[in-house]
Design a protein around this motif. Structure first.
Motif, short mmCIF file in Angstrom:
data_model
loop_
_atom_site.label_atom_id
_atom_site.label_comp_id
_atom_site.label_asym_id
_atom_site.label_seq_id
_atom_site.Cartn_x
_atom_site.Cartn_y
_atom_site.Cartn_z
N ASN A 63 14.22 -4.62 -49.48
CA ASN A 63 14.75 -5.87 -49.20
C ASN A 63 15.20 -6.49 -50.53
OD1 ASN A 63 15.08 -8.14 -47.68
ND2 ASN A 63 13.35 -8.98 -48.16
N THR A 64 16.30 -6.00 -51.04
CA THR A 64 16.98 -6.56 -52.02
C THR A 64 17.68 -7.90 -51.55
OG1 THR A 64 18.97 -5.16 -51.67
CG2 THR A 64 17.49 -4.61 -53.32
N PRO A 65 17.97 -9.14 -52.34
CA PRO A 65 17.60 -9.22 -53.69
C PRO A 65 16.09 -9.57 -53.82
CG PRO A 65 18.77 -11.18 -53.30
CD PRO A 65 18.72 -9.92 -51.89
N GLU A 66 15.36 -9.84 -52.61
CA GLU A 66 14.05 -10.24 -52.96
C GLU A 66 13.16 -9.13 -53.61
OE1 GLU A 66 15.77 -10.69 -50.36
OE2 GLU A 66 15.75 -12.81 -50.37
N ASP A 67 13.32 -7.56 -53.18
CA ASP A 67 12.83 -6.72 -54.09
C ASP A 67 13.93 -6.34 -55.32
OD1 ASP A 67 10.65 -6.08 -52.44
OD2 ASP A 67 11.95 -4.73 -51.20
N LEU A 68 13.39 -6.39 -56.42
CA LEU A 68 14.00 -6.52 -57.63
C LEU A 68 14.42 -4.91 -57.99
CD1 LEU A 68 12.09 -9.10 -59.57
CD2 LEU A 68 14.20 -9.23 -58.16
N LEU A 69 15.90 -4.70 -58.18
CA LEU A 69 16.57 -3.54 -58.42
C LEU A 69 17.11 -3.76 -59.82
CD1 LEU A 69 17.38 -0.70 -57.89
CD2 LEU A 69 19.47 -1.54 -56.65
N VAL A 70 16.79 -2.67 -60.78
CA VAL A 70 17.57 -2.70 -62.06
C VAL A 70 18.14 -1.32 -62.52
CG1 VAL A 70 17.46 -3.12 -64.79
CG2 VAL A 70 15.85 -4.44 -63.12
N TRP A 71 19.44 -1.40 -62.72
CA TRP A 71 20.12 -0.25 -63.13
C TRP A 71 20.27 -0.06 -64.57
CZ3 TRP A 71 21.81 2.92 -59.27
CH2 TRP A 71 22.00 2.51 -57.82
N ASP A 72 19.89 1.21 -65.14
CA ASP A 72 19.80 1.20 -66.63
C ASP A 72 21.20 1.51 -67.02
OD1 ASP A 72 17.85 1.71 -68.74
OD2 ASP A 72 19.34 3.11 -69.24
N VAL A 73 21.77 0.84 -68.25
CA VAL A 73 23.15 1.15 -68.76
C VAL A 73 24.16 0.52 -67.81
CG1 VAL A 73 24.91 2.33 -69.36
CG2 VAL A 73 22.39 3.37 -69.51
N GLY A 74 24.24 0.73 -66.61
CA GLY A 74 25.40 0.12 -65.67
C GLY A 74 26.50 0.91 -65.06
N HIS A 75 26.69 2.07 -66.03
CA HIS A 75 27.70 2.88 -65.59
C HIS A 75 27.62 3.12 -64.14
CE1 HIS A 75 28.18 4.36 -70.29
NE2 HIS A 75 28.78 2.83 -69.84
N GLN A 76 26.69 3.57 -63.58
CA GLN A 76 26.32 3.73 -62.45
C GLN A 76 26.23 2.94 -61.39
OE1 GLN A 76 22.77 5.98 -62.63
NE2 GLN A 76 21.80 4.29 -63.81
N ALA A 77 26.71 1.68 -61.60
CA ALA A 77 26.34 0.49 -60.73
C ALA A 77 27.68 0.07 -60.09
CB ALA A 77 25.72 -0.77 -61.43
N TYR A 78 28.72 0.86 -59.79
CA TYR A 78 29.90 0.42 -59.09
C TYR A 78 29.63 0.17 -57.56
CZ TYR A 78 33.07 0.94 -63.12
OH TYR A 78 33.62 0.86 -64.51
N GLY A 79 28.81 1.09 -56.98
CA GLY A 79 28.64 1.33 -55.41
C GLY A 79 27.64 0.07 -55.24
N HIS A 80 26.80 -0.26 -56.28
CA HIS A 80 25.80 -1.38 -55.93
C HIS A 80 26.85 -2.70 -56.04
CE1 HIS A 80 23.12 -4.26 -57.12
NE2 HIS A 80 23.58 -4.72 -58.34
N LYS A 81 27.58 -2.83 -56.76
CA LYS A 81 28.70 -3.85 -56.67
C LYS A 81 29.34 -4.12 -55.45
CE LYS A 81 28.52 -5.09 -61.59
NZ LYS A 81 29.43 -5.96 -62.69
N ILE A 82 29.84 -3.03 -54.86
CA ILE A 82 30.76 -3.01 -53.97
C ILE A 82 29.88 -3.33 -52.50
CG2 ILE A 82 31.79 -1.49 -52.25
CD1 ILE A 82 32.64 -0.15 -54.78
N LEU A 83 28.47 -2.96 -52.55
CA LEU A 83 27.81 -3.28 -51.44
C LEU A 83 26.98 -4.57 -51.32
CD1 LEU A 83 25.91 0.29 -51.16
CD2 LEU A 83 27.76 -0.71 -49.52
N THR A 84 27.14 -5.18 -52.63
CA THR A 84 26.53 -6.62 -52.82
C THR A 84 27.39 -7.74 -52.99
OG1 THR A 84 26.03 -6.31 -55.15
CG2 THR A 84 24.49 -5.84 -53.81
N GLY A 85 28.46 -7.77 -52.06
CA GLY A 85 29.31 -8.90 -51.84
C GLY A 85 30.52 -9.03 -52.85
N ARG A 86 30.85 -7.86 -53.59
CA ARG A 86 31.86 -7.65 -54.66
C ARG A 86 32.91 -6.90 -54.09
NH1 ARG A 86 27.61 -7.83 -59.41
NH2 ARG A 86 26.38 -7.22 -57.68
N LYS A 87 32.88 -6.31 -52.92
CA LYS A 87 33.74 -5.49 -52.65
C LYS A 87 35.40 -5.72 -52.49
CE LYS A 87 34.55 -4.81 -47.85
NZ LYS A 87 33.48 -5.38 -47.55
#
Length: 589
Positions: A63-87
């Motif tokens: 249940n993000t963002p109430e459940d807290l998700l952290v991506w290490d480094v961030g190179h792998q977070a493009y899909g995360h950004k697209i699914l969380t309102g920045r598409k």
């Protein structure tokens, strides 16, 4: 015709309305979307393609963002950004004023922790989990996604070691693809390989021995298997560890085959995957290649020369030496502290050690530079690539603090070459024996001269150079940014009033020449591609005050703020250290 699922997703709440059986289609659409954008706008490709299924599954189950998700480094977070309102704004990724290339707390509530340097996710997420317990929130989940290259770092192990003796509701997900930017290295990599192949007995599991509920390894591209396991772990309390196997670059054939090149490939054809060639013939060399080829040449002539880098053999071009002398050149993984102290240990035994670290990553080993190298006055040669503004990677990667944090350290020599020949010659000079540690800082990108391979010349330590004579204003520049002074003066009419001096050594300063300059000129302007506070200009100001000189001194450099992402040219303009800004400033005198 299939419905385009991604077009209807503006948040994870929308994602959770999709039937589970339709998620493979969404995974394909998300991959295609990333490829479409990055093929034109550039960025980090392979890592984000490899975690598409995991990204969808995490936001689907938790249940993000109430459940807290952290991506290490961030190179792998493009899909995360697209699914969380920045598409709809993802096409601005890494551009001035656009979306950051890394998770960033001020950008989205779904970016729970700012990342850019590796191996911080476990510690940060554990901190969040312990805080939740203290607040009485025992139902909240805390998830850290860590790559196999990042988990080998000492900081990651510190986090695991602590987490194993807590009751924190922490889930560590190991994204195991056997590669960071370059292939992963070390004994832990070999251990993980054995686990994946089934050669390591499950009862001999090092993660379980740290008191984690271990599961896996599972196929990181089987979205149904991931969702099933995440649902189980969601309802399991305490520290948990999920090991998934992925392929970096998944879904683009060329990216799967050449994972190093497609980590950040530049522009490419989205249909064929072929990288669009840049016209690089007859161009000056990259500074990293000047370093790599020079050290290789010196190593051929001196068997005591050693090369060390923490996980950047390609980016630093130490790979030239690693290929030629694998027994004398070492990639130690994402372990900057270890790299520095390893270098110090070798230096005690008479080895000539070139320790190559990006400027921004040397910050992670500051204590080791002071305590293990400088305090013992060991002649380690620090080669700081990506010094100054680096461009689109932004605030986490700009190498703008090194002058300020290194010049205060006793015994340290600090040098910035103005061009490729200077870099070549200081590398040659350093291996002759300086009896002190030296930090050589040079920028990302290309130099100015094609014909840079000339006979070696020894550089006099602490010597500055007159570039142009003048009568009224003395401009003192440090390093490659001095080229902007030359460009600015070339466009001016009253150019005869301006003298230009190259001060490559911030420490030791050329005191003899400084006395002369401070006596003869009524105005002094200093220029550097580092922070103003505590930097090169501050050193000149301190010297002037100490000796009670009275000229007016103006310091130009990086202002007292974190500079965001954009092209180097844009960021220099923002900081008013580009040639045009300098011209305007000069013409006011």
């Amino acid at each position: 015709m299939k419905l385009n699922l991604l077009s209807h997703i503006n948040s994870p709440k929308d994602l959770r309305l999709i039937p589970e059986m339709a998620l493979p289609q969404l995974a394909k659409e998300l991959r295609d979307f990333i490829i479409d954008i990055v093929s034109v706008k550039e960025g980090h490709l392979g890592a984000s393609l490899g975690v598409v299924e995991l990204t969808i599954a995490l936001h689907y189950v938790f249940n993000t963002p109430e459940d807290l998700l952290v991506w290490d480094v961030g190179h792998q977070a493009y899909g995360h950004k697209i699914l969380t309102g920045r598409k709809d704004i993802f096409h601005t990724n890494r551009q001035l004023g656009g979306v950051s290339g890394f998770p960033k707390r001020s950008e989205s509530e779904y970016d729970t922790f700012g990342v850019g340097h590796s191996s911080t996710a476990i510690s940060a997420t554990l901190g969040m989990a312990i805080a939740s317990n203290l607040k009485g929130d025992f139902e909240k989940n805390h998830i850290a996604v860590v790559g196999d290259a990042s988990i080998a770092s000492g900081m990651a192990f510190e986090g695991l070691n602590h987490a194993g003796v807590t009751d924190a509701n922490l889930l560590v997900i190991l994204n195991d693809n056997a590669i960071g930017i370059d292939p992963s290295v070390g004994a832990l990599k070999n251990y993980l390989t054995a686990v994946k192949s089934g050669k390591n007995p499950r009862q001999n599991n090092m993660i379980k021995s740290l008191n984690f509920d271990y599961s896996g390894p599972i196929d990181g591209h089987d979205i149904f298997a991931i969702i099933k396991e995440l649902k189980r772990l969601k309802n399991t309390k305490g520290p948990k560890f999920l090991h998934i196997i992925t392929t970096k670059g998944k879904g683009l054939e060329q990216a799967e085959k050449d994972q190093v090149k497609y980590h950040a490939p530049g522009k490419f054809d989205k249909l064929t995957g072929e990288i669009i060639p840049k016209f690089e013939e007859n161009l000056p060399p990259k500074f990293q290649d000047v370093f790599g080829l020079t050290v290789l040449d010196l190593a051929k002539k001196n068997e005591k020369i050693i090369g060390i880098t923490p996980a950047m053999p390609s980016g630093s071009s130490l790979k030239f030496m690693m290929d030629a002398f694998p027994e004398r050149a070492f990639d130690v993984g994402i372990a900057e502290q270890h790299a520095v102290t390893l270098s110090a240990g070798m230096a005690t035994q008479g080895m000539i050690v070139f320790c190559n670290i990006y400027s921004t990553f040397l910050q992670r080993a500051y204590d080791q530079v002071i305590h293990d190298v400088a305090l013992q006055n060991l002649p380690v040669i620090f080669c700081l690539d990506r010094a100054g503004l680096v461009g689109e990677d932004g605030a986490t990667h700009h190498g703008v603090f090194d002058i300020a944090f290194l010049r205060c350290i006793p015994n340290m020599i600090l040098y910035s070459p103005m061009n490729e020949m200077d870099l070549r010659n200081i590398l040659y000079t350093a291996q002759l024996g300086l009896n002190h540690p030296i930090a050589i800082r040079y920028p990302r990108g290309r130099g100015l001269h094609q014909d840079w391979i000339k006979p070696y010349e020894e550089i006099e330590i602490g010597k500055a150079n007159l570039i142009k004579k003048g009568s009224k204003v003395a401009v003192l520049s440090n390093g490659f940014i001095g080229k902007n002074v030359t460009l600015a003066l070339a466009e001016m009419e009253n150019v005869e009033q301006f003298a230009h001096y190259d001060f490559p050594f911030v420490k030791p300063l050329d005191e003899k020449l400084l006395h002369l300059i401070l006596t003869e000129f009524e105005h002094i302007i200093t220029l550097e591609d580092g922070v103003i506070n505590g930097g090169f200009g501050t050193a000149i100001l301190e010297f002037s005050a100490l000796h009670q000189y009275s000229p007016k001194i103006k310091i130009l450099g990086i202002p007292d703020e974190f500079i965001e992402h954009g092209t180097v040219a844009q960021l220099q303009r923002y900081s008013e250290i580009d040639a045009k800004s300098l011209q305007i400033i000069f013409e006011s005198y």
